[in-house]
Design a protein around this motif. Structure first.
Motif, PDB file in Angstrom:
ATOM      1  N   LEU A  49      -3.462  11.666  -5.171  1.00  0.00           N
ATOM      2  CA  LEU A  49      -3.233  10.316  -4.674  1.00  0.00           C
ATOM      3  C   LEU A  49      -4.433   9.830  -3.878  1.00  0.00           C
ATOM      4  O   LEU A  49      -4.856   8.679  -4.012  1.00  0.00           O
ATOM      5  N   GLY A  50      -5.000  10.696  -3.068  1.00  0.00           N
ATOM      6  CA  GLY A  50      -6.178  10.316  -2.292  1.00  0.00           C
ATOM      7  C   GLY A  50      -7.381  10.038  -3.170  1.00  0.00           C
ATOM      8  O   GLY A  50      -8.186   9.146  -2.873  1.00  0.00           O
ATOM      9  N   ASN A  51      -7.518  10.775  -4.269  1.00  0.00           N
ATOM     10  CA  ASN A  51      -8.648  10.587  -5.173  1.00  0.00           C
ATOM     11  C   ASN A  51      -8.449   9.418  -6.135  1.00  0.00           C
ATOM     12  O   ASN A  51      -9.424   8.919  -6.703  1.00  0.00           O
ATOM     13  N   HIS A  52      -7.213   9.039  -6.356  1.00  0.00           N
ATOM     14  CA  HIS A  52      -6.905   7.987  -7.321  1.00  0.00           C
ATOM     15  C   HIS A  52      -6.134   6.836  -6.682  1.00  0.00           C
ATOM     16  O   HIS A  52      -5.260   6.227  -7.312  1.00  0.00           O
ATOM     17  N   LEU A  53      -6.463   6.505  -5.453  1.00  0.00           N
ATOM     18  CA  LEU A  53      -5.776   5.412  -4.766  1.00  0.00           C
ATOM     19  C   LEU A  53      -6.043   4.071  -5.455  1.00  0.00           C
ATOM     20  O   LEU A  53      -5.209   3.177  -5.418  1.00  0.00           O
ATOM     21  N   TRP A  54      -7.193   3.947  -6.111  1.00  0.00           N
ATOM     22  CA  TRP A  54      -7.480   2.724  -6.852  1.00  0.00           C
ATOM     23  C   TRP A  54      -6.440   2.492  -7.938  1.00  0.00           C
ATOM     24  O   TRP A  54      -6.059   1.349  -8.224  1.00  0.00           O
ATOM     25  N   ALA A  55      -5.946   3.572  -8.561  1.00  0.00           N
ATOM     26  CA  ALA A  55      -4.944   3.446  -9.619  1.00  0.00           C
ATOM     27  C   ALA A  55      -3.619   2.964  -9.038  1.00  0.00           C
ATOM     28  O   ALA A  55      -2.902   2.173  -9.668  1.00  0.00           O
ATOM     29  N   VAL A  56      -3.288   3.415  -7.826  1.00  0.00           N
ATOM     30  CA  VAL A  56      -2.056   2.950  -7.160  1.00  0.00           C
ATOM     31  C   VAL A  56      -2.165   1.455  -6.891  1.00  0.00           C
ATOM     32  O   VAL A  56      -1.215   0.702  -7.115  1.00  0.00           O
ATOM     33  N   TRP A  57      -3.346   1.012  -6.411  1.00  0.00           N
ATOM     34  CA  TRP A  57      -3.550  -0.423  -6.172  1.00  0.00           C
ATOM     35  C   TRP A  57      -3.424  -1.215  -7.471  1.00  0.00           C
ATOM     36  O   TRP A  57      -2.837  -2.303  -7.488  1.00  0.00           O
ATOM     37  N   MET A  58      -3.950  -0.690  -8.559  1.00  0.00           N
ATOM     38  CA  MET A  58      -3.882  -1.403  -9.836  1.00  0.00           C
ATOM     39  C   MET A  58      -2.456  -1.456 -10.377  1.00  0.00           C
ATOM     40  O   MET A  58      -2.039  -2.477 -10.937  1.00  0.00           O
ATOM     41  N   VAL A  59      -1.698  -0.374 -10.198  1.00  0.00           N
ATOM     42  CA  VAL A  59      -0.285  -0.390 -10.613  1.00  0.00           C
ATOM     43  C   VAL A  59       0.466  -1.439  -9.797  1.00  0.00           C
ATOM     44  O   VAL A  59       1.292  -2.187 -10.338  1.00  0.00           O
ATOM     45  N   LEU A  60       0.156  -1.512  -8.504  1.00  0.00           N
ATOM     46  CA  LEU A  60       0.776  -2.531  -7.662  1.00  0.00           C
ATOM     47  C   LEU A  60       0.387  -3.929  -8.137  1.00  0.00           C
ATOM     48  O   LEU A  60       1.237  -4.823  -8.214  1.00  0.00           O
ATOM     49  N   ALA A  61      -0.882  -4.123  -8.492  1.00  0.00           N
ATOM     50  CA  ALA A  61      -1.340  -5.435  -8.968  1.00  0.00           C
ATOM     51  C   ALA A  61      -0.641  -5.820 -10.272  1.00  0.00           C
ATOM     52  O   ALA A  61      -0.186  -6.951 -10.434  1.00  0.00           O
ATOM     53  N   VAL A  62      -0.538  -4.873 -11.190  1.00  0.00           N
ATOM     54  CA  VAL A  62       0.138  -5.158 -12.465  1.00  0.00           C
ATOM     55  C   VAL A  62       1.617  -5.441 -12.239  1.00  0.00           C
ATOM     56  O   VAL A  62       2.190  -6.368 -12.828  1.00  0.00           O
ATOM     57  N   GLY A  63       2.253  -4.661 -11.383  1.00  0.00           N
ATOM     58  CA  GLY A  63       3.666  -4.900 -11.075  1.00  0.00           C
ATOM     59  C   GLY A  63       3.898  -6.268 -10.452  1.00  0.00           C
ATOM     60  O   GLY A  63       4.844  -6.980 -10.815  1.00  0.00           O
ATOM     61  N   LEU A  64       3.030  -6.661  -9.521  1.00  0.00           N
ATOM     62  CA  LEU A  64       3.151  -7.994  -8.922  1.00  0.00           C
ATOM     63  C   LEU A  64       2.887  -9.086  -9.954  1.00  0.00           C
ATOM     64  O   LEU A  64       3.553 -10.131  -9.957  1.00  0.00           O
ATOM     65  N   GLY A  65       1.927  -8.853 -10.838  1.00  0.00           N
ATOM     66  CA  GLY A  65       1.655  -9.825 -11.894  1.00  0.00           C
ATOM     67  C   GLY A  65       2.830  -9.998 -12.838  1.00  0.00           C
ATOM     68  O   GLY A  65       3.156 -11.110 -13.250  1.00  0.00           O
ATOM     69  N   MET A  66       3.492  -8.895 -13.163  1.00  0.00           N
ATOM     70  CA  MET A  66       4.664  -8.980 -14.034  1.00  0.00           C
ATOM     71  C   MET A  66       5.825  -9.659 -13.321  1.00  0.00           C
ATOM     72  O   MET A  66       6.559 -10.450 -13.922  1.00  0.00           O
ATOM     73  N   ALA A  67       5.997  -9.368 -12.044  1.00  0.00           N
ATOM     74  CA  ALA A  67       7.064 -10.018 -11.282  1.00  0.00           C
ATOM     75  C   ALA A  67       6.800 -11.519 -11.143  1.00  0.00           C
ATOM     76  O   ALA A  67       7.735 -12.314 -11.070  1.00  0.00           O
ATOM     77  N   GLU A  68       5.523 -11.899 -11.124  1.00  0.00           N
ATOM     78  CA  GLU A  68       5.169 -13.326 -11.043  1.00  0.00           C
ATOM     79  C   GLU A  68       5.677 -14.087 -12.256  1.00  0.00           C
ATOM     80  O   GLU A  68       6.057 -15.248 -12.154  1.00  0.00           O
TER      81      GLU A  68
END
Length: 153
Positions: A4-23
């Motif tokens: 998770l610490g090494n791939h935090l960018w992926a967590v941010w991108m999953v959050l961005a995609v999830g917010l985009g889909m919810a939009e």
């Protein structure tokens, strides 16, 4: 936890995609602005910034989008083009005088293939038959016209 610490960018991108889909369900453009903030967070994570700075940058990016971009987008979406209907759509078109016209003696003008009763827009003018005119206004069934040659630039 190390992944998770090494791939935090992926967590941010999953959050961005999830917010985009919810939009797509809300259509308020709020979640889309938050998704842009999450993308800023992902970029900060890719640059290896500390987590606290990533969160601050993501929040700042989202706040900036909400205050600077969203109001302009909402205004553009709510103000569509005006639809001109009826005889008002003839205003600005040119026509040809078929019967000479003056203020005391209304004549006829052919505008867009139709014959209209007409009067000069300027009360002091007399417009001869065959003159090209522009429609300045239409009141009732009368077109108020002005000769094209006399329009000053």
């Amino acid at each position: 936890m190390e992944w998770l610490g090494n791939h935090l960018w992926a967590v941010w991108m999953v959050l961005a995609v999830g917010l985009g889909m919810a939009e797509m369900l809300s259509l308020d453009l709020v979640l889309l602005m938050l998704a842009v903030g999450a993308v800023v967070g992902a970029l900060a994570a890719l640059a290896s910034f500390p987590v606290v700075l990533q969160v601050l940058l993501a929040g700042g990016g989202a706040a900036a989008m909400l205050t600077l971009v969203r109001p302009n987008l909402i205004a553009k979406l709510h103000n569509g083009p005006t639809l001109v209907t009826g005889h008002d759509k003839l205003v600005g078109h040119q026509g040809v005088v078929t019967e000479a016209l003056s203020t005391q003696q209304p004549g006829r003008v052919k505008i867009g293939g139709e014959i209209w009763s007409a009067q000069p827009y300027d009360d002091s003018l007399t417009i001869p038959s065959g003159a090209t005119v522009e429609v300045f206004a239409i009141r009732g069934a009368t077109a108020f016209v002005h000769p094209v040659d006399e329009i000053l630039p």
